[in-house]
Design a protein around this motif. Structure first.
Motif, PDB file in Angstrom:
ATOM      1  N   ASP A   1       0.812  -1.225   0.000  1.00 22.06           N
ATOM      2  CA  ASP A   1       0.000   0.000   0.000  1.00 22.06           C
ATOM      3  C   ASP A   1       0.841   1.269   0.000  1.00 22.06           C
ATOM      4  OD1 ASP A   1       0.959  -0.009   2.573  1.00 22.06           O
ATOM      5  OD2 ASP A   1      -0.997  -0.151   3.561  1.00 22.06           O
TER       6      ASP A   1
ATOM      7  N   LEU B   1       1.786   0.913  -4.353  1.00 21.17           N
ATOM      8  CA  LEU B   1       0.749   0.699  -5.371  1.00 21.17           C
ATOM      9  C   LEU B   1      -0.396   1.663  -5.165  1.00 21.17           C
ATOM     10  CD1 LEU B   1      -0.606  -0.905  -7.684  1.00 21.17           C
ATOM     11  CD2 LEU B   1      -1.512  -2.446  -5.927  1.00 21.17           C
ATOM     12  N   VAL B   2      -0.749   2.375  -6.234  1.00 19.32           N
ATOM     13  CA  VAL B   2      -1.899   3.288  -6.223  1.00 19.32           C
ATOM     14  C   VAL B   2      -2.914   2.755  -7.221  1.00 19.32           C
ATOM     15  CG1 VAL B   2      -2.717   5.625  -6.663  1.00 19.32           C
ATOM     16  CG2 VAL B   2      -0.460   5.262  -5.633  1.00 19.32           C
ATOM     17  N   ARG B   3      -4.122   2.501  -6.773  1.00 17.58           N
ATOM     18  CA  ARG B   3      -5.200   2.045  -7.668  1.00 17.58           C
ATOM     19  C   ARG B   3      -6.154   3.183  -7.937  1.00 17.58           C
ATOM     20  NH1 ARG B   3      -5.832  -3.381  -8.491  1.00 17.58           N
ATOM     21  NH2 ARG B   3      -4.645  -4.813  -7.171  1.00 17.58           N
ATOM     22  N   LEU B   4      -6.469   3.423  -9.186  1.00 16.77           N
ATOM     23  CA  LEU B   4      -7.372   4.506  -9.571  1.00 16.77           C
ATOM     24  C   LEU B   4      -8.565   3.949 -10.343  1.00 16.77           C
ATOM     25  CD1 LEU B   4      -4.707   7.106 -10.805  1.00 16.77           C
ATOM     26  CD2 LEU B   4      -5.866   7.020  -8.574  1.00 16.77           C
TER      27      LEU B   4
END
Length: 224
Positions: free
Chosen positions: A218, A221-224
């Motif tokens: 976390d 990693l960036v989730r969009l």
């Protein structure tokens, strides 16, 4: 048969042969590869145990599968195993490193290096049975102009390290600065510019490494 129309360009093409991995196995395979690579560490203490035949060659072949800007493949891998040449490499590298630690490195940089415990001494350049010097290949009499050179070579080195680790070997990425002395040591032309010096071999018995922490998922990693 070569088909030049499938991609909408005049560049020759061939059918793509992707790996076929069942969907239910994809995560397990990814995790298995991660678990192997998570054990990779930078090693500074090497055994004199010889590297098995063929490993360096397959590692370089693997590195050469990396994508590169305009597919120019702007890399050269020089594998040094001759003891006298490794000695010359070490002496030249340590001369630059003494200058770096004494005069060129900022206090902030030295503070960042402190937990790792590095200094100007680089015995691994002689102790490791092989040292791979990676050069960026720029435009010259026998080479075309490259594109995204550093990015391309960086990706290839990542594959090189992964392949060597899969073979049970340890590595270290050393980047002395400046690196022009490597052209003389490796007998390479001016259009080739050294980028990485990578000792390769088995860890010495009882070798130790810094107790470092890798960032959690976390944090990276960036989730969009």
């Amino acid at each position: 048969m070569v088909d030049s129309t499938a991609t909408g360009s005049s560049y020759p093409s061939v059918p793509h042969r992707p790996m076929t991995v069942p969907a239910h196995e994809a995560e397990a395979r990814s995790r298995s590869f991660h678990d192997v690579m998570a054990r990779r560490r930078t090693v500074r203490d090497y055994s004199t145990r010889p590297i098995p035949d063929g490993v360096l060659e397959w590692a370089v072949r693997t590195a050469s599968t990396a994508p590169s800007g305009a597919h120019v493949q702007p890399w050269r891998f020089v594998a040094i195993t001759d003891p006298e040449r490794k000695r010359r490499l070490r002496e030249a590298a340590e001369a630059e490193e003494r200058e770096f630690y004494a005069h060129r490195a900022s206090e902030e940089w030295l503070a960042a290096l402190a937990p790792i415990g590095t200094d100007w001494q680089k015995p691994f350049l002689e102790d490791a049975p092989a040292v791979i010097v990676v050069f960026e290949v720029h435009k010259g009499p026998q080479s075309p102009r490259p594109y995204y050179t550093k990015e391309s070579v960086g990706i290839s080195v990542g594959l090189l390290l992964a392949c060597l680790h899969q073979a049970g070997l340890a590595t270290l990425t050393h980047t002395p600065s400046p690196m022009k002395f490597l052209n003389e040591v490796c007998e390479r032309p001016a259009e080739e510019r050294a980028a990485y010096v990578i000792p390769v071999g088995y860890p010495a018995e009882g070798a130790r490494v810094p107790d470092l922490r890798r960032k959690e998922l976390d944090e990276i990693l960036v989730r969009l």
